[in-house]
Design a protein around this motif. Structure first.
Motif, short mmCIF file in Angstrom:
data_model
loop_
_atom_site.label_atom_id
_atom_site.label_comp_id
_atom_site.label_asym_id
_atom_site.label_seq_id
_atom_site.Cartn_x
_atom_site.Cartn_y
_atom_site.Cartn_z
N THR A 101 0.82 -1.26 0.06
CA THR A 101 -0.02 0.13 -0.05
C THR A 101 0.78 1.35 0.02
N ALA A 102 0.23 2.75 -0.07
CA ALA A 102 1.03 3.78 0.05
C ALA A 102 1.59 3.68 1.29
N GLU A 103 1.19 3.04 2.30
CA GLU A 103 1.90 3.26 3.56
C GLU A 103 3.25 2.19 3.81
N GLY A 104 3.15 1.28 2.63
CA GLY A 104 4.25 0.38 2.63
C GLY A 104 3.80 -0.90 3.20
N VAL A 105 2.96 -1.12 3.61
CA VAL A 105 2.50 -2.55 4.19
C VAL A 105 1.96 -3.42 2.97
N ASP A 106 2.26 -4.55 3.03
CA ASP A 106 1.65 -5.81 2.21
C ASP A 106 0.09 -5.54 2.20
N TRP A 107 -0.52 -5.41 0.80
CA TRP A 107 -1.81 -5.70 0.62
C TRP A 107 -2.32 -6.93 1.31
N PRO A 108 -3.56 -6.81 2.02
CA PRO A 108 -3.84 -7.77 3.00
C PRO A 108 -4.49 -9.20 2.25
N ASP A 109 -4.68 -8.76 0.88
CA ASP A 109 -5.16 -9.98 -0.09
C ASP A 109 -4.20 -10.47 -0.91
N ASN A 110 -2.82 -10.19 -0.74
CA ASN A 110 -1.78 -10.58 -1.42
C ASN A 110 -1.99 -12.09 -1.92
N GLY A 111 -2.36 -12.68 -0.73
CA GLY A 111 -2.35 -14.36 -1.08
C GLY A 111 -3.44 -14.62 -2.14
N LEU A 112 -4.54 -14.03 -2.19
CA LEU A 112 -5.53 -14.34 -3.12
C LEU A 112 -5.03 -13.71 -4.59
N ARG A 113 -4.50 -12.38 -4.43
CA ARG A 113 -4.10 -11.68 -5.77
C ARG A 113 -3.48 -12.65 -6.50
N PHE A 114 -2.36 -13.18 -5.86
CA PHE A 114 -1.15 -14.00 -6.60
C PHE A 114 -1.44 -15.54 -6.83
N ALA A 115 -2.42 -16.01 -6.07
CA ALA A 115 -3.06 -17.54 -6.19
C ALA A 115 -3.90 -17.09 -7.45
N ALA A 116 -4.58 -16.13 -7.58
CA ALA A 116 -5.36 -15.87 -8.97
C ALA A 116 -4.52 -16.06 -10.24
N LEU A 117 -3.22 -15.43 -9.99
CA LEU A 117 -2.40 -15.31 -11.04
C LEU A 117 -1.77 -16.70 -11.57
N SER A 118 -1.80 -17.49 -10.46
CA SER A 118 -1.02 -19.04 -10.55
C SER A 118 -2.20 -19.86 -11.29
N ARG A 119 -3.26 -19.49 -10.80
CA ARG A 119 -4.43 -20.51 -11.22
C ARG A 119 -4.61 -20.35 -12.75
N VAL A 120 -4.44 -19.08 -13.10
CA VAL A 120 -4.63 -18.81 -14.67
C VAL A 120 -3.55 -19.53 -15.45
N ALA A 121 -2.49 -19.52 -14.64
CA ALA A 121 -1.04 -20.16 -15.28
C ALA A 121 -1.34 -21.50 -15.38
N ALA A 122 -1.74 -22.11 -14.33
CA ALA A 122 -1.89 -23.72 -14.66
C ALA A 122 -3.16 -23.89 -15.83
N ASP A 123 -4.19 -22.97 -15.73
CA ASP A 123 -5.10 -23.18 -16.56
C ASP A 123 -4.60 -23.24 -18.09
N ILE A 124 -3.78 -22.22 -18.41
CA ILE A 124 -3.05 -22.13 -19.78
C ILE A 124 -2.33 -23.23 -20.00
N GLY A 125 -1.53 -23.69 -18.91
CA GLY A 125 -1.15 -24.97 -18.71
C GLY A 125 -1.80 -26.28 -19.38
N HIS A 126 -2.89 -26.15 -18.95
CA HIS A 126 -3.88 -27.15 -19.30
C HIS A 126 -4.52 -27.02 -20.71
N GLY A 127 -4.15 -26.01 -21.24
CA GLY A 127 -4.66 -25.91 -22.71
C GLY A 127 -5.70 -24.66 -22.82
N LEU A 128 -6.07 -23.99 -21.74
CA LEU A 128 -7.24 -22.82 -21.86
C LEU A 128 -7.06 -22.06 -23.46
N VAL A 129 -5.71 -21.76 -23.61
CA VAL A 129 -5.57 -20.97 -24.89
C VAL A 129 -5.10 -21.77 -26.15
N ALA A 130 -5.91 -22.32 -26.90
CA ALA A 130 -5.62 -23.28 -27.81
C ALA A 130 -4.48 -22.89 -28.99
#
Ligand code: ADP
Length: 483
Positions: A101-130
């Motif tokens: 944040t602007a105050e320099g502390v981790d966003w409280p939902d960082n776990g969710l934010r970067f899990a979302a990124l990894s989830r879609v990475a795995a889906d692309i790995g499974h063939g989401l984008v032909a």
């Protein structure tokens, strides 16, 4: 050469979003890999800067509810990079630094934010984008650490996975209650061979445990992180997985960092006309309010200000710098306490110590072009990039004997003609100060200094060969999975 398709997953990519060396690597590697028959696309979050620069990207998927709000997957390109962008406004549409944040502390939902990124990475790995089904998913740092985990727990046919550590200090630790919310089996958070980490979960640990291959950014750091101290809690796991762990040095973009064409420096130069460096030095002295003198060795620093970078040791070495008639120009930002102490040192030593607090790419180029030596006194350093730029610009690196600094600089005491700089160890203020004195003596012996500079300029710091090592790794992984 078998063509290889790799999906890279990174939370920052130069020149779009950068907080450190990870962005440099994520931005340069895909381009360097083309010559090695590797087609790499990079998945990154849709931060505001990304959305602005990729406004023409194509929407290839839309979800009404992706981790708690609407989301889209886009495909586009920028500056030669082929990108997938995960546009999920409730997770990423936030100004400023990607992680805090602007105050320099981790966003409280960082776990969710970067899990979302990894989830879609795995889906692309499974063939989401032909149009782009990867042979390998390559996850960078904790923000992408769950990509190998999702691919593992999904339990279907999957691509090969590589996890790269750019800095062991950032491990993505969260409460295990998050596990169900991000769609991973709750059991995984209790499994010591899964996500479990000292009573919670760690995204980096998950990636290191579950990826097929692990790399880090220098051979020495690959050894150091297998110790209890260097592993920062993960040394045991890395010792167990040593047979799949290797170190591949980073390179730098030698077009962006080219003293012969650099638009950001006052006078361009090459090995033939190193004397033009003095003109850059004069401009640098002016910009940092330092006394104008070609005879005073000018020491440069470009760094995050943090304990890791050993810059408190440099504060302790200031009396030596003054005694020896040297000057210091420091550009950096980070810890409030270090910022204050450096600003105080500059006020107390006008003309001798110059400090600019902030992040300034252009000034970073001028420091490389105008300082006589570049200091990197890190306590630990996975690879380090500024010393590589320094080699290319004729600023002689003075570095601690750790990680990638050990691997990229040849000490003056060791190798005569091939030496490129000065290394000190143990990482203490005394060892640093005595190496500064040695460097000062060498600076005043012009032929010696010139030899150091020329050996530095002759060093290959490009991505060409290093990218080849990644290409070989992807191919060997594919072969082992086929076999
Ligand atoms: P880390 O990733 O640990 O910060 P690296 O040496 O691997 O360290 O990479 C740092 C990168 O960020 C380099 O490209 C360096 O030039 C750049 N950098 C660091 N601090 C600054 C700053 N204050 N202004 C401009 N560039 C900076």
């Amino acid at each position: 050469m078998t063509p290889v398709r790799v999906l890279a997953v990174a939370s920052e990519v130069y020149p779009i979003v950068k907080t450190g060396g990870l962005a440099d690597v994520a931005g340069a590697l895909p381009i360097a890999l083309k010559a090695h028959g590797v087609e790499m696309r990079t998945l990154m979050p849709g931060y505001p800067d990304v959305m602005r620069l990729l406004s023409g990207a194509d929407e290839i998927r839309r979800w009404p509810d992706y981790f708690g709000g609407p989301g889209r997957l886009l495909a586009g390109s920028h500056d030669g990079l082929d990108l997938f962008v995960l546009d999920v406004p409730h997770l990423y549409a936030r100004p400023g630094n990607p992680y805090v944040t602007a105050e320099g502390v981790d966003w409280p939902d960082n776990g969710l934010r970067f899990a979302a990124l990894s989830r879609v990475a795995a889906d692309i790995g499974h063939g989401l984008v032909a149009a782009f089904v990867p042979d390998v998913v390559h996850a960078h740092d904790w923000q992408a650490g769950l990509a190998p985990a999702y691919l593992h727990y999904d339990g279907t046919t999957r691509p090969g996975t590589v996890m790269t550590i750019h800095n062991m200090a950032y491990q993505g630790k969260f409460d295990r209650a998050l596990t169900g919310a991000i769609g991973l089996p709750p059991d995984a958070s209790f499994d010591v061979h899964g996500l479990e980490y000292f009573g919670g979960i760690s995204f980096l640990k998950a990636g290191l445990q579950l990826a097929d291959r692990i790399t880090t950014v220098s051979p020495t750091y690959a050894r150091e992180i297998q110790s209890d101290e260097g592993g920062m809690g993960l040394g045991g796991l890395l010792r167990e997985r040593a047979n799949v762990l290797s170190g591949i040095l980073n390179g730098i973009d030698i077009e962006v960092w080219n003293p012969q064409t650099d638009p950001h420096i006052a006078y361009r130069f090459g090995a033939q006309d190193l004397t033009f460096r003095s003109a850059n030095k004069a401009v640098l002295q002016q910009q940092f309010n330092l006394d104008s003198s070609d005879e005073a060795p000018l020491l440069g620093v470009i760094s995050r200000l943090s304990w890791q970078k050993g810059l408190d040791l440099l504060l302790e070495a200031i009396p030596t710098i003054l005694d020896q008639g040297m000057q210091l120009a420091l550009l950096g930002s980070g810890d409030r306490d270090l910022q204050d102490r450096y600003q105080a040192a500059a006020r107390a030593n006008p003309g001798r110590i110059g400090v600019m607090i902030g992040y300034d790419e252009i000034l970073a180029h001028l420091i490389q072009a105008g300082s006589d030596a570049l200091l990197v006194p890190s306590r630990f350093e996975p690879c380090g990039l500024t010393q590589l730029c320094a080699l290319r610009y004729g600023a002689v690196p003075i570095v601690s004997r750790v990680g990638g600094l050990e691997d990229t600089i040849v000490d003056s005491g060791e190798a005569g003609q091939n030496a490129t700089g000065f290394k000190f160890g143990p990482v203490t203020a005394d060892a640093f100060a005595s190496t500064l004195r040695k460097a000062n003596a060498a600076f005043h012996d012009k032929p010696t200094w010139r030899r150091l500079q020329l050996s530095g300029l002759a060093t290959d710091v490009s991505w060409r060969n290093r990218a080849g090592e990644y290409a070989a790794l992807y191919r060997s992984l594919m072969a082992s999975r086929r076999g």
